[in-house]
Design a protein around this motif. Structure first.
Motif, PDB file in Angstrom:
ATOM      1  N   ALA A 223       0.843  -1.183   0.053  1.00 24.05           N
ATOM      2  CA  ALA A 223       0.124  -0.154  -0.084  1.00 24.05           C
ATOM      3  C   ALA A 223       0.949   1.298   0.143  1.00 24.05           C
ATOM      4  CB  ALA A 223      -0.979   0.035   1.175  1.00 24.05           C
ATOM      5  N   TYR A 224       1.869   1.191   1.051  1.00 31.50           N
ATOM      6  CA  TYR A 224       2.817   2.514   0.931  1.00 31.50           C
ATOM      7  C   TYR A 224       3.621   2.506  -0.491  1.00 31.50           C
ATOM      8  CZ  TYR A 224       2.223   3.066   5.926  1.00 31.50           C
ATOM      9  OH  TYR A 224       1.465   3.225   7.188  1.00 31.50           O
ATOM     10  N   GLY A 225       3.881   1.453  -1.147  1.00 27.82           N
ATOM     11  CA  GLY A 225       4.433   1.537  -2.403  1.00 27.82           C
ATOM     12  C   GLY A 225       3.768   2.127  -3.367  1.00 27.82           C
ATOM     13  N   LEU A 226       2.421   1.901  -3.391  1.00 29.59           N
ATOM     14  CA  LEU A 226       1.396   2.548  -4.297  1.00 29.59           C
ATOM     15  C   LEU A 226       1.464   4.088  -3.887  1.00 29.59           C
ATOM     16  CD1 LEU A 226      -0.689   2.827  -6.423  1.00 29.59           C
ATOM     17  CD2 LEU A 226      -2.330   1.974  -4.903  1.00 29.59           C
ATOM     18  N   LEU A 227       1.232   4.426  -2.850  1.00 25.54           N
ATOM     19  CA  LEU A 227       1.256   5.731  -2.279  1.00 25.54           C
ATOM     20  C   LEU A 227       2.759   6.476  -3.032  1.00 25.54           C
ATOM     21  CD1 LEU A 227       0.091   8.070  -0.707  1.00 25.54           C
ATOM     22  CD2 LEU A 227       1.294   7.273   1.257  1.00 25.54           C
ATOM     23  N   SER A 228       3.759   5.723  -2.777  1.00 28.14           N
ATOM     24  CA  SER A 228       5.087   6.369  -3.223  1.00 28.14           C
ATOM     25  C   SER A 228       5.160   6.744  -4.640  1.00 28.14           C
ATOM     26  CB  SER A 228       6.164   5.707  -2.760  1.00 28.14           C
ATOM     27  OG  SER A 228       6.210   4.174  -3.598  1.00 28.14           O
ATOM     28  N   THR A 229       4.357   6.046  -5.553  1.00 31.20           N
ATOM     29  CA  THR A 229       4.111   6.172  -6.968  1.00 31.20           C
ATOM     30  C   THR A 229       3.570   7.545  -7.362  1.00 31.20           C
ATOM     31  OG1 THR A 229       2.198   5.066  -7.536  1.00 31.20           O
ATOM     32  CG2 THR A 229       4.166   3.956  -7.454  1.00 31.20           C
ATOM     33  N   GLY A 230       2.908   8.227  -6.494  1.00 28.28           N
ATOM     34  CA  GLY A 230       2.100   9.240  -6.849  1.00 28.28           C
ATOM     35  C   GLY A 230       2.726  10.451  -6.333  1.00 28.28           C
ATOM     36  N   LEU A 231       3.706  10.454  -5.516  1.00 31.23           N
ATOM     37  CA  LEU A 231       4.119  11.436  -4.585  1.00 31.23           C
ATOM     38  C   LEU A 231       5.720  11.804  -4.730  1.00 31.23           C
ATOM     39  CD1 LEU A 231       2.373  11.014  -1.239  1.00 31.23           C
ATOM     40  CD2 LEU A 231       1.550  12.265  -3.011  1.00 31.23           C
ATOM     41  N   SER A 232       6.195  13.183  -4.527  1.00 33.05           N
ATOM     42  CA  SER A 232       7.727  13.204  -4.650  1.00 33.05           C
ATOM     43  C   SER A 232       8.173  12.727  -3.365  1.00 33.05           C
ATOM     44  CB  SER A 232       7.815  14.935  -4.831  1.00 33.05           C
ATOM     45  OG  SER A 232       7.239  15.321  -3.716  1.00 33.05           O
ATOM     46  N   HIS A 233       9.768  12.979  -3.025  1.00 37.25           N
ATOM     47  CA  HIS A 233      10.139  12.691  -1.835  1.00 37.25           C
ATOM     48  C   HIS A 233       9.575  13.652  -0.697  1.00 37.25           C
ATOM     49  CE1 HIS A 233      13.060  11.791   1.391  1.00 37.25           C
ATOM     50  NE2 HIS A 233      13.135  12.912   1.644  1.00 37.25           N
ATOM     51  N   GLN A 234       9.334  14.758  -0.904  1.00 33.64           N
ATOM     52  CA  GLN A 234       8.898  15.712   0.022  1.00 33.64           C
ATOM     53  C   GLN A 234       7.482  15.328   0.331  1.00 33.64           C
ATOM     54  OE1 GLN A 234      10.180  18.064   1.989  1.00 33.64           O
ATOM     55  NE2 GLN A 234      12.273  17.092   1.375  1.00 33.64           N
ATOM     56  N   GLY A 235       6.541  15.049  -1.065  1.00 39.48           N
ATOM     57  CA  GLY A 235       5.119  14.833  -0.675  1.00 39.48           C
ATOM     58  C   GLY A 235       5.049  13.513   0.075  1.00 39.48           C
ATOM     59  N   TYR A 236       5.717  12.451  -0.009  1.00 33.86           N
ATOM     60  CA  TYR A 236       5.533  11.396   0.635  1.00 33.86           C
ATOM     61  C   TYR A 236       5.883  11.601   2.117  1.00 33.86           C
ATOM     62  CZ  TYR A 236       5.950   6.435   1.826  1.00 33.86           C
ATOM     63  OH  TYR A 236       6.068   5.157   2.400  1.00 33.86           O
ATOM     64  N   LEU A 237       6.977  12.277   2.404  1.00 29.41           N
ATOM     65  CA  LEU A 237       7.388  12.508   3.773  1.00 29.41           C
ATOM     66  C   LEU A 237       6.326  13.471   4.745  1.00 29.41           C
ATOM     67  CD1 LEU A 237       9.777  12.676   5.881  1.00 29.41           C
ATOM     68  CD2 LEU A 237      10.422  14.343   5.092  1.00 29.41           C
ATOM     69  N   LYS A 238       5.731  14.231   3.991  1.00 26.76           N
ATOM     70  CA  LYS A 238       4.795  15.076   4.639  1.00 26.76           C
ATOM     71  C   LYS A 238       3.415  14.054   4.755  1.00 26.76           C
ATOM     72  CE  LYS A 238       5.826  19.552   2.590  1.00 26.76           C
ATOM     73  NZ  LYS A 238       5.285  20.559   1.598  1.00 26.76           N
ATOM     74  N   ALA A 239       3.070  13.320   3.878  1.00 27.82           N
ATOM     75  CA  ALA A 239       1.970  12.460   4.051  1.00 27.82           C
ATOM     76  C   ALA A 239       2.306  11.731   5.321  1.00 27.82           C
ATOM     77  CB  ALA A 239       1.634  11.582   2.853  1.00 27.82           C
ATOM     78  N   ILE A 240       3.477  10.953   5.466  1.00 35.25           N
ATOM     79  CA  ILE A 240       3.633  10.233   6.360  1.00 35.25           C
ATOM     80  C   ILE A 240       3.739  10.734   7.833  1.00 35.25           C
ATOM     81  CG2 ILE A 240       5.483   8.544   7.370  1.00 35.25           C
ATOM     82  CD1 ILE A 240       3.985   7.655   5.169  1.00 35.25           C
ATOM     83  N   GLN A 241       4.311  11.866   7.724  1.00 39.45           N
ATOM     84  CA  GLN A 241       4.361  12.614   8.960  1.00 39.45           C
ATOM     85  C   GLN A 241       2.762  13.104   9.343  1.00 39.45           C
ATOM     86  OE1 GLN A 241       7.389  15.832   7.564  1.00 39.45           O
ATOM     87  NE2 GLN A 241       8.684  14.968   9.184  1.00 39.45           N
ATOM     88  N   ILE A 242       1.909  13.652   8.560  1.00 39.22           N
ATOM     89  CA  ILE A 242       0.535  13.957   8.794  1.00 39.22           C
ATOM     90  C   ILE A 242      -0.029  12.725   9.386  1.00 39.22           C
ATOM     91  CG2 ILE A 242      -1.778  14.282   7.774  1.00 39.22           C
ATOM     92  CD1 ILE A 242      -0.148  16.070   5.641  1.00 39.22           C
ATOM     93  N   MET A 243       0.222  11.432   8.993  1.00 39.28           N
ATOM     94  CA  MET A 243      -0.544  10.235   9.459  1.00 39.28           C
ATOM     95  C   MET A 243      -0.124  10.137  10.924  1.00 39.28           C
ATOM     96  SD  MET A 243      -0.699   7.627   6.391  1.00 39.28           S
ATOM     97  CE  MET A 243       0.641   7.561   5.478  1.00 39.28           C
TER      98      MET A 243
END
Length: 343
Positions: free
Chosen positions: A89-109
């Motif tokens: 699931a996280y692998g799919l999430l990473s395909t849509g986001l930049s490094h910064q976007g992914y980091l922000k998403a994980i931190q928000i959670m």
């Protein structure tokens, strides 16, 4: 400013190359989505999948929805997945986001843990995030969503190309962690600081245009509407800013766009340039000092970004990117369905 225009022009000149890269993005999304779906049980797959034209497609939100009943968020939760499935699931999430976007998403959670410690509310759960697939990955048209409290990421793919990455909603509560091991963490610092720097750079005449209200609205005005329209003509135009301020405004726009992976963001930037920069407006409401409730928006011919930080003592940020015609790939998919129906 010349450097900026040159870089944007290069984006437009290389648009076909970017489109090819966006095809690669679509391929990676399809492969990751297929791997994820293959890992699910029959019951999990039934929860995770909907047809592309299902009403659920546009039933997005950023609040902690109820876990049961008609108003519940639909999809399969991270909480219900086995560890190996969760990694996919996280692998799919990473395909849509930049490094910064992914980091922000994980931190928000991760901020849900802080809220749980503060409130002891079962709605606060770092694993109550939902992954939903619309249509068949790799088909002519399909899409996917990753969503939960303070996060909604929506992607639409048509004919092997990522045609939409909106609505794109990121939020933080607390915006600045007040205490504990993560004291001082500001996940959306750029979204706040760049806009404040721009509004404080305005001279008296510019500020009379750029600051449209002394009091900030409590929330972003578009909330979680499925479709948005332009919010009026308040604000100062890009053409009325000096060169340094124009750079600041483009930098702010890029902060939002580049939460998505770079190929998708490059296409969006090229489209904004093609629609024209001079009419883009920056509008601010509320105080201009840190800790004061404030709101701003940037609006162009094709897009709207909105930001509000007014709740919980102005320590609770909502920040969204919307496309007037492109949210959920709506117009492009409408063309696809019309053609399919005709055939």
């Amino acid at each position: 400013m010349k450097t900026l225009f040159k870089s944007v022009a290069v984006l437009c000149g290389l648009f076909s190359v970017s489109s090819l890269s966006a095809h690669d993005a679509a391929g990676e999304m399809a492969a990751a989505a297929e791997d994820f779906l293959k890992s699910l049980s029959e019951e999990q797959r039934e929860l995770a999948t909907f047809s592309l034209n299902d009403a659920e497609r546009e039933n997005w939100h950023y609040v902690p929805k109820p876990f049961e009943g008609e108003k519940m968020r639909r999809g399969v939760t991270l909480k219900s997945l086995e560890p190996a499935q969760r990694h996919l699931a996280y692998g799919l999430l990473s395909t849509g986001l930049s490094h910064q976007g992914y980091l922000k998403a994980i931190q928000i959670m991760s901020l849900e843990q802080i809220l749980w410690e503060m409130e002891q509310d079962p709605k606060r759960d770092t694993e109550m995030y939902y992954l939903t697939i619309f249509g068949e990955p790799g088909a002519t048209a399909w899409g996917w969503r990753f969503e939960g409290h303070h996060l909604s990421l929506n992607f639409t793919i048509k004919e092997g190309h990522v045609v939409s990455s909106t609505p794109s909603f990121y939020a933080t509560n607390p915006a600045k962690v007040p205490e504990g091991p993560r004291q001082g963490l500001r996940v959306l610092a750029g979204e706040e600081d760049q806009a404040r720097a721009l509004v404080k750079s305005l001279d008296e005449q510019q500020a009379a245009k750029g600051i449209f209200e002394k009091k900030a609205p409590r929330e972003i005005l578009t909330a979680a509407e499925s479709r948005v329209d332009a919010l009026g003509d308040e604000g100062i135009k890009y053409a009325d800013l000096n060169e340094a301020q124009q750079d600041q405004l483009i930098g702010l726009i890029e902060t939002y766009l580049r939460r998505a992976r770079h190929e998708v963001a490059d296409d969006e930037l090229a489209a904004i340039h093609e629609a024209g920069l001079d009419s883009i407006r920056f509008a601010w409401a509320g105080g201009t000092e840190p800790g004061e409730p404030h709101y701003y928006r940037v609006q162009g011919e094709t897009f709207l970004l909105e930001y509000a930080n007014t709740q919980n003592g102005a320590n609770h940020v909502h920040a969204v990117w919307r496309e007037f015609d492109g949210d959920f790939g709506r117009d492009l998919l409408g063309e696809h369905y019309a053609k399919h129906h005709a055939e």
